[in-house]
Design a protein around this motif. Structure first.
Motif, PDB file in Angstrom:
ATOM      1  N   GLY B 112       0.830  -1.200   0.000  1.00  0.00           N
ATOM      2  CA  GLY B 112       0.000   0.000   0.000  1.00  0.00           C
ATOM      3  C   GLY B 112       0.860   1.244   0.000  1.00  0.00           C
ATOM      4  N   GLY B 113       1.965   1.178   0.730  1.00  0.00           N
ATOM      5  CA  GLY B 113       2.910   2.276   0.692  1.00  0.00           C
ATOM      6  C   GLY B 113       2.573   3.447   1.589  1.00  0.00           C
ATOM      7  N   ALA B 114       1.786   3.210   2.630  1.00  0.00           N
ATOM      8  CA  ALA B 114       1.401   4.328   3.498  1.00  0.00           C
ATOM      9  C   ALA B 114       2.263   4.332   4.748  1.00  0.00           C
ATOM     10  CB  ALA B 114      -0.067   4.198   3.889  1.00  0.00           C
ATOM     11  N   ILE B 115       2.849   5.469   5.063  1.00  0.00           N
ATOM     12  CA  ILE B 115       3.622   5.556   6.298  1.00  0.00           C
ATOM     13  C   ILE B 115       3.040   6.657   7.182  1.00  0.00           C
ATOM     14  CG2 ILE B 115       5.753   4.681   5.295  1.00  0.00           C
ATOM     15  CD1 ILE B 115       6.804   7.507   5.196  1.00  0.00           C
ATOM     16  N   GLU B 269      -9.114   6.096  -0.598  1.00  0.00           N
ATOM     17  CA  GLU B 269     -10.449   5.561  -0.329  1.00  0.00           C
ATOM     18  C   GLU B 269     -10.364   4.162   0.239  1.00  0.00           C
ATOM     19  OE1 GLU B 269     -12.205   5.773  -4.173  1.00  0.00           O
ATOM     20  OE2 GLU B 269     -13.418   7.505  -3.629  1.00  0.00           O
ATOM     21  N   MET B 270     -11.359   3.832   1.067  1.00  0.00           N
ATOM     22  CA  MET B 270     -11.454   2.491   1.615  1.00  0.00           C
ATOM     23  C   MET B 270     -12.864   2.012   1.381  1.00  0.00           C
ATOM     24  SD  MET B 270      -9.700   2.177   5.352  1.00  0.00           S
ATOM     25  CE  MET B 270     -10.807   0.929   5.971  1.00  0.00           C
ATOM     26  N   TYR B 271     -12.993   0.876   0.734  1.00  0.00           N
ATOM     27  CA  TYR B 271     -14.312   0.313   0.468  1.00  0.00           C
ATOM     28  C   TYR B 271     -14.502  -0.904   1.363  1.00  0.00           C
ATOM     29  CZ  TYR B 271     -14.343   3.089  -3.789  1.00  0.00           C
ATOM     30  OH  TYR B 271     -14.316   4.118  -4.679  1.00  0.00           O
ATOM     31  N   VAL B 272     -15.604  -0.928   2.129  1.00  0.00           N
ATOM     32  CA  VAL B 272     -15.885  -2.109   2.930  1.00  0.00           C
ATOM     33  C   VAL B 272     -17.190  -2.727   2.435  1.00  0.00           C
ATOM     34  CG1 VAL B 272     -14.663  -1.509   5.031  1.00  0.00           C
ATOM     35  CG2 VAL B 272     -16.948  -0.647   4.692  1.00  0.00           C
ATOM     36  N   GLY B 273     -17.255  -4.022   2.568  1.00  0.00           N
ATOM     37  CA  GLY B 273     -18.457  -4.718   2.135  1.00  0.00           C
ATOM     38  C   GLY B 273     -18.111  -6.170   1.858  1.00  0.00           C
ATOM     39  N   ASP B 274     -19.100  -7.034   1.955  1.00  0.00           N
ATOM     40  CA  ASP B 274     -18.832  -8.446   1.705  1.00  0.00           C
ATOM     41  C   ASP B 274     -18.523  -8.710   0.241  1.00  0.00           C
ATOM     42  OD1 ASP B 274     -21.139  -9.890   4.161  1.00  0.00           O
ATOM     43  OD2 ASP B 274     -19.134  -9.037   4.315  1.00  0.00           O
ATOM     44  N   ASP B 275     -18.955  -7.777  -0.631  1.00  0.00           N
ATOM     45  CA  ASP B 275     -18.638  -7.997  -2.047  1.00  0.00           C
ATOM     46  C   ASP B 275     -17.165  -7.704  -2.308  1.00  0.00           C
ATOM     47  OD1 ASP B 275     -19.627  -4.773  -3.453  1.00  0.00           O
ATOM     48  OD2 ASP B 275     -19.130  -5.329  -1.398  1.00  0.00           O
ATOM     49  N   GLY B 282     -11.314  -3.092   0.599  1.00  0.00           N
ATOM     50  CA  GLY B 282     -10.725  -2.763  -0.700  1.00  0.00           C
ATOM     51  C   GLY B 282     -10.251  -1.326  -0.633  1.00  0.00           C
ATOM     52  N   TRP B 283      -9.238  -1.022  -1.408  1.00  0.00           N
ATOM     53  CA  TRP B 283      -8.690   0.329  -1.284  1.00  0.00           C
ATOM     54  C   TRP B 283      -8.388   0.924  -2.654  1.00  0.00           C
ATOM     55  CZ3 TRP B 283      -5.961  -4.057   0.202  1.00  0.00           C
ATOM     56  CH2 TRP B 283      -4.880  -4.397  -0.608  1.00  0.00           C
ATOM     57  N   VAL B 284      -8.365   2.272  -2.664  1.00  0.00           N
ATOM     58  CA  VAL B 284      -7.793   2.983  -3.804  1.00  0.00           C
ATOM     59  C   VAL B 284      -6.795   3.959  -3.195  1.00  0.00           C
ATOM     60  CG1 VAL B 284      -8.231   4.534  -5.723  1.00  0.00           C
ATOM     61  CG2 VAL B 284      -9.910   2.811  -5.139  1.00  0.00           C
ATOM     62  N   GLY B 294      -6.919  -2.218  -4.857  1.00  0.00           N
ATOM     63  CA  GLY B 294      -6.693  -3.594  -4.442  1.00  0.00           C
ATOM     64  C   GLY B 294      -7.631  -4.020  -3.342  1.00  0.00           C
ATOM     65  N   THR B 295      -7.505  -5.280  -2.966  1.00  0.00           N
ATOM     66  CA  THR B 295      -8.288  -5.828  -1.882  1.00  0.00           C
ATOM     67  C   THR B 295      -7.523  -6.990  -1.290  1.00  0.00           C
ATOM     68  OG1 THR B 295     -10.420  -6.778  -1.295  1.00  0.00           O
ATOM     69  CG2 THR B 295      -9.573  -7.302  -3.453  1.00  0.00           C
TER      70      THR B 295
END
Lengths: 245, 484
Positions: B112-115, B269-275, B282-284, B294-295
């Motif tokens: 992800g590359g986040a620090i 962005e962070m996407y949450v959900g069972d899909d 999942g993230w952008v 990705g997810t």
């Protein structure tokens, strides 16, 4: 394909009746559960070639993104079809305005019919579960469940169950009080004074609260195990220190 | 799971949150307690408040740590990522003879590359290795309720997005500047010492720079080893560290048109959900000039492609017209290995399993654990003059567990409560709209401390959380009634 097109157009005209909170059998649930996922996978699998003809072209732009170097030929067709279809594929409801439920449309006798709001939101979530939509910046969803007041939730969900549980507790309580009285001769007042009886009462109350179905016993056990699993995994390095040498 | 069970789960977790510090001290008393019992039976050095006295006591006990004559302590660091780089730098600065073995010096590790902000300060990172400063995040629930978080950030606070190849190279070069020897080679196996203070013999293949060359087999003798070689650690295998559960993180790097990229200027962005994922998100994430979508998942690894398609679908409006430029995947550990230390070999970073739950953050913890382990070695060897033994390395474990266990535990509780099911994820996103939550979340993420907030606010937060969970579960019951 044409049947699904017809069904897509149904929600546009479908307006759930607000006069009673009976949930009408939604027409669009008759549509096969996950047509888009299967076609989705087919689309990306075939490199966009054969799957273009499929009606669910909402996925085509995504397939374009997925197969960056796909031939340009399918793209123009997909764009047009996408324009026509995207209107039908998203969640549509006359009361869903600007990403939230317009409470004015739920009014009944001058007061908002919160039950209908809850039903409408449940239907929207069910729709989205079966047809995941892209989140968009132009039409953001800003609905927050707390606009429905706490007493509406209580009346609908808590109170019936509370009635059930209190009934169970009362029955168990009466029976146990009678049993203990017949065995020990201590009446209700004497029982309440005894620490052992008080702790039994506590166990009974907690039991009624936590265990409502037979499956709950297993899930409570699993919960307890779950809460300590992570700690055990962290402590594993330290147990090792004791074991060796 | 019925809402009431979720309720009791949450009550349990809010109990955890409010007594976490006392819990931490109780648990760590247990750690120390375990140690002391073994001390009594095996005459290992006991906990020492002042080093000087016990140095003398150690010599008298005569079991450990002879002074090294005519050479410094030799330590090998296997793996040249953030953990290896910072460990090698600290060792070299401390006067220890260090070699760093890295198999691919230009490796673009899928990440992800986040620090967090504190890493920039603690590791003196130059600002030019940060591609982007993310100051806003958007959380998107299963029903596409979108919540913006980041309002509470101060102007100098941000999450840094880096390219791993740049960060790793910088840390390695800095280690080399301080005296560490960087070797481009692949670690194969190590021979355990047969007698008390004998060295470890490491077998590795050195790549001498001729392209396509198979490299030559070499060996080197070292006194201690730091295993910083990531999730598929060979060092861990050599010491029978045991396995851990891991998540598969799958990511596609997508180059999107400039006007769409402007939206992601400093927003992730962070996407949450069972899909999108049954037990992760999942993230952008914006990178230097493209986004990474990705997810990940632990429990349904076989469906990862399906989850990735769902993530792309959810972000479709914003990444339309993009071109995929790279597809990558990597395992992410879920919890520490059963054995993080054996003899004079210690594991750090992903090799040890130091990735948090809930957010899946690993870079900072890798670098910090590498540094902590190296500090323990430098201290135990008195700047490279003495041999070290396992107890010196255990000090690093103790310090690590004591400092960061609360953080890990809180994130574990959050994951268990909020990633359970779609209703829980809806409640999660709803809770994120609250300013107090945002402030607490960012404070703990950016500075890596679990700060106890105002108790009244905590109580209000607990009520609101329970409320959100109950409402979301009630809606799910309605949804189930609809489908039957």
């Amino acid at each position: 394909m044409s049947i699904s097109m017809a069904l897509f157009s149904a929600p546009a005209s479908f307006s759930p009746c607000t006069s009673h909170s009976q949930t009408p059998k939604p027409l669009f649930n008759l549509r096969p559960k996950r047509p888009q996922f299967n076609l989705l996978i087919a689309a990306s699998g075939d490199s966009g070639g054969a799957a273009v003809a499929v009606s669910v072209t909402e996925e085509q732009p995504m397939a374009e993104a997925a197969n960056g170097s796909v031939a340009a030929a399918p793209a123009p067709i997909a764009e047009e079809e996408k324009e026509a279809e995207v209107v039908l594929n998203t969640f549509k409801d006359p009361r869903w305005v600007n990403g939230t439920w317009e409470l004015k449309q739920f009014e009944k006798d001058g007061k908002t019919n919160w039950d209908a709001v809850i039903d409408a939101e449940a239907r929207r979530r069910k729709w989205l579960q079966d047809n995941p939509e892209s989140s968009s910046n132009e039409n953001p969803v800003v609905f927050h469940t707390s606009i429905i007041p706490w007493w509406a939730w209580m009346k609908r969900y808590h109170l019936p169950e509370a009635e059930l549980l209190n009934g169970r507790a009362a029955m168990i309580g009466f029976f146990m009080a009678y049993l203990v009285d017949s065995l020990t001769g201590a009446g209700l007042v004497d029982q309440m004074g005894n620490f052992f009886c008080k702790s039994l009462l506590f166990v009974a109350v907690v039991g009624v609260l936590l265990i409502r179905k037979n499956e709950d016993i297993e899930s409570v056990k699993k919960l307890i195990e779950e809460t300590t699993l992570y700690d055990k995994q962290w402590q594993a390095s330290w147990l090792d220190e004791n074991k060796k040498d | 799971m019925s809402s009431e069970s979720a309720l009791s789960a949450h009550l349990l977790s809010s109990l955890f949150l409010s007594v976490l510090e006392t819990m931490a001290s109780v648990v760590l008393k247990t750690f120390a307690g375990l140690r002391r019992s073994s001390d009594n039976s095996h005459q290992f050095p006991v906990q020492k408040p002042a080093k000087v006295h016990f140095r003398k006591a150690r010599i008298v006990a005569s079991r450990t740590c002879p002074k090294l004559s005519n050479r410094n302590l030799r330590v090998a660091v296997i793996g040249g990522g953030p953990a290896g780089g910072s460990a090698a730098e600290t060792l070299a600065k401390g006067g220890v003879e260090t070699i760093l073995i890295e198999r691919k010096l230009d490796n673009c590790k899928p990440c992800g590359g986040a620090i967090p902000l504190c890493m920039v300060g603690e590791f003196n990172l130059p600002l030019d290795i940060i591609d982007r400063k993310v100051t806003k995040m958007k959380m998107i629930s299963p029903s596409n309720v979108a919540v913006d978080i980041g309002r509470t950030l101060k102007p100098y606070e941000y999450i840094g997005m880096v390219r791993r190849e740049i960060l790793d190279a910088y840390l390695r070069d800095r280690a080399a500047e301080n005296g560490a020897k960087v070797i481009n080679g692949l670690f194969m196996k190590m021979d355990m010492p047969k007698v008390q203070n004998a060295p470890y013999v490491l077998h590795y293949t050195e790549y001498t720079g001729t392209k396509g060359g198979v490299g030559e087999k070499k060996t080197v003798e070292v006194d201690a080893v730091i295993g910083a070689d990531g999730a598929n650690s060979k060092v861990a295998k050599s010491i029978n560290a045991g396995d851990y559960e891991y998540a598969i993180a799958f990511q596609e790097r997508i180059k999107i048109p400039d006007e769409k990229m402007a939206y992601y200027e400093n927003l992730a962005e962070m996407y949450v959900g069972d899909d999108v994922s049954p037990d992760f998100y999942g993230w952008v994430f914006p990178k230097c000039d493209h986004v990474a979508v990705g997810t990940g998942t632990v429990t349904h690894k076989g469906d990862i492609k399906k989850f990735q398609l769902a993530t792309l679908n959810r972000a479709k409006d914003k990444i339309l017209g993009g071109q995929i430029i790279r597809v990558e995947a990597h395992p992410i550990p879920e919890h520490p290995r059963p054995r993080r230390l054996s003899g004079r070999v210690a594991l750090v970073g992903d090799a040890a399993g130091y990735v948090t739950k809930c957010s899946g953050e690993g870079i900072y913890f890798a670098a910090k654990s590498g540094r902590m382990c190296a500090e323990a070695i430098v201290e135990g060897s008195e700047n490279g003059k003495r041999m070290v033994d396992e107890s010196d390395l255990r000090k690093y474990l103790k310090k690590w567990d004591k400092t960061y266990w609360p953080t890990y535990k809180v994130l574990d509780v959050l994951q268990k409560v909020f990633y359970r099911s779609n209703p829980a994820k809806e409640a999660f996103v709803e809770m994120c709209a609250d300013e107090y939550v945002q402030k607490m979340t960012f404070d703990s993420y950016l500075y890596k401390t679990v700060t106890p907030g105002n108790p009244l606010d905590d109580l209000k937060l607990a009520f609101n959380t329970i409320g959100s969970l109950v409402r979301a579960n009630a809606l799910r019951r309605e949804m189930e009634k609809l489908s039957s």
